[in-house]
Design an enzyme around this catalytic site. Sequence first.
Site, PDB file in Angstrom:
ATOM      1  N   SER A  35       0.847  -1.198   0.000  1.00 12.48           N
ATOM      2  CA  SER A  35       0.000   0.000   0.000  1.00 12.48           C
ATOM      3  C   SER A  35       0.885   1.252   0.000  1.00 12.48           C
ATOM      4  O   SER A  35       1.689   1.428  -0.914  1.00 12.48           O
ATOM      5  CB  SER A  35      -0.970  -0.056   1.187  1.00 12.48           C
ATOM      6  OG  SER A  35      -2.002   0.883   1.026  1.00 12.48           O
ATOM      7  N   ASP A  57     -10.071  -5.595  -3.363  1.00 12.94           N
ATOM      8  CA  ASP A  57      -9.482  -4.557  -2.521  1.00 12.94           C
ATOM      9  C   ASP A  57     -10.330  -3.293  -2.624  1.00 12.94           C
ATOM     10  O   ASP A  57     -10.455  -2.691  -3.689  1.00 12.94           O
ATOM     11  CB  ASP A  57      -8.062  -4.300  -3.034  1.00 12.94           C
ATOM     12  CG  ASP A  57      -7.258  -3.350  -2.156  1.00 12.94           C
ATOM     13  OD1 ASP A  57      -7.855  -2.419  -1.575  1.00 12.94           O
ATOM     14  OD2 ASP A  57      -6.035  -3.541  -2.069  1.00 12.94           O
ATOM     15  N   HIS A  96      -7.416  -5.995   0.876  1.00 13.97           N
ATOM     16  CA  HIS A  96      -6.225  -5.176   1.161  1.00 13.97           C
ATOM     17  C   HIS A  96      -5.479  -5.650   2.418  1.00 13.97           C
ATOM     18  O   HIS A  96      -4.512  -5.026   2.828  1.00 13.97           O
ATOM     19  CB  HIS A  96      -6.662  -3.721   1.338  1.00 13.97           C
ATOM     20  CG  HIS A  96      -5.562  -2.704   1.140  1.00 13.97           C
ATOM     21  ND1 HIS A  96      -4.906  -2.544  -0.050  1.00 13.97           N
ATOM     22  CD2 HIS A  96      -4.996  -1.798   1.987  1.00 13.97           C
ATOM     23  CE1 HIS A  96      -3.998  -1.585   0.059  1.00 13.97           C
ATOM     24  NE2 HIS A  96      -4.020  -1.120   1.294  1.00 13.97           N
TER      25      HIS A  96
END
EC number: 3.1.2.12
Lengths: 286, 286
Positions: B154, B232, B264
């Site tokens: 991320s 996600d 995620h």
Amino acid sequence: MAPTEIREISRSKASGGYVVKFEHDSPLSRCSMKFSVFVPPGYEKKNSKKYPILYWLSGLTCNEDNFMQKAGGKDKLAELGIVLVCPDTSPRGLGIEGEDDSWDLGTGAGFYVDATVEKWNGYNMYSYITQELWEVVNSNFNVDPSRAGIFGHSMGGHGAIVSGLRNPDKYKSVSAFAPIANPIDCPWGKKSLGAYLGTDNQEAWKVYDSTEVMKAYNGPSRTILVDQGTADNFLKEQLQTEKVAKVGNARVKVELRMQDGYDHSYFFISTFINDHLGFHAEKLKA
Amino acid sequence: MAPTEIREISRSKASGGYVVKFEHDSPLSRCSMKFSVFVPPGYEKKNSKKYPILYWLSGLTCNEDNFMQKAGGKDKLAELGIVLVCPDTSPRGLGIEGEDDSWDLGTGAGFYVDATVEKWNGYNMYSYITQELWEVVNSNFNVDPSRAGIFGHSMGGHGAIVSGLRNPDKYKSVSAFAPIANPIDCPWGKKSLGAYLGTDNQEAWKVYDSTEVMKAYNGPSRTILVDQGTADNFLKEQLQTEKVAKVGNARVKVELRMQDGYDHSYFFISTFINDHLGFHAEKLKA
């Protein structure tokens, strides 16, 4: 009749299967209880195949998340095709005086016993695991109750040995990481058992003591795998893990592996989790 | 001269190696910074063998623990003989107004940039990772700086691509899980870059943007492995991961794998971590 309705809270794909969290009303616990489940790739609620099932009992301060997040093993569960259930470790939010005052009593510390002291009404984690959750899981998942195993860590290792040996018709395989082996004779155990069961009749504590339950065991032959780290700070005073290996009841053999340099954390569990899953799979013909 | 003294905070054996947490004074960050390290079985600070090294950059809200506790992969690191370092994601406790007000700015959200706005003095995570920590690690561990790789998740996937491609002499392998691919054009990025770099000169943001850095890249040929879950929730608005696969610079190829149904979380990371470790090991000849 046991409640069977469960509500899905969250779902994440993992290792080709799913980690799914549920909650359900628990009359026994006087609150809503949560549990997490790993279902392997290809799992469907309705099909002809029934999956073997493992129950993981966590330790003090844990909830239904710790194993799923930290223990690893999901690749192996996926490969073996096993469903794994992680319950919470106590009722929560009952409003009992002092329930949140210490990390080793009350919330997060149900100790897998049925409280007899009125104050702890709702703390029935022994019956919750072995009866209520058992029914909830069997009626909501495509699992084969004749191929169920139980294991856990620390307080949950104690819970797994006690629950497994007192219910050999239900749990066909038992293992533990760093279990509290003799709670009637250690500070954590004396505090919990004293609070939940009272101190007047300490004979009544023995049905919740792994060492004592192993002494009295007269069910079908069992071998229990136990891993214990030698660098575990709780080993000497609290866990006393060697005691379960010294019981000497021919019906229940303990394969105790002292693991050099490992401590009490999930790093220890994640290192040996695949061994335990393989052990259960063999017993459950997974 | 860079500070090199590190202090050990904790140590747990895992997968035959050790997870060890350290802290050190960080002049660049104006505070003490923590990082965790996994050293494989047999690792010794002083011996002839030098280990390849991987840097893991975590995402928003994370610290030095998340990867070690949740990502798995330690059996593979042990097998491959790789040292892995997990830094924190921001300075902490600098007393900057608003540093703890939101989860996506300030504490836990350094965004791997060097702040130019005076208020954020100490927020220099780009230089912290690529210079200060680099020196601290090389001078304290038995690692081979010529065999170093970087990856992350991320915000950390963004940090890994930017740091890796801007310093190809340091990082020989780069991969990412669900990176923030084009921060100059998504809400998280605009908020962070606007705060740390100011909004007057948005051209200056581009050196911290994976897509822009890839466009401008003219170093040695690189292939970057990127995994992205299709379920996600941040994919469409924040991550826009497909953008890094569409840059079209022949010097940097992206192997983007869209992973069906993954979200995620670290459950996604733990599923594919061994693929990434194998990818880096091949590049680093681990």
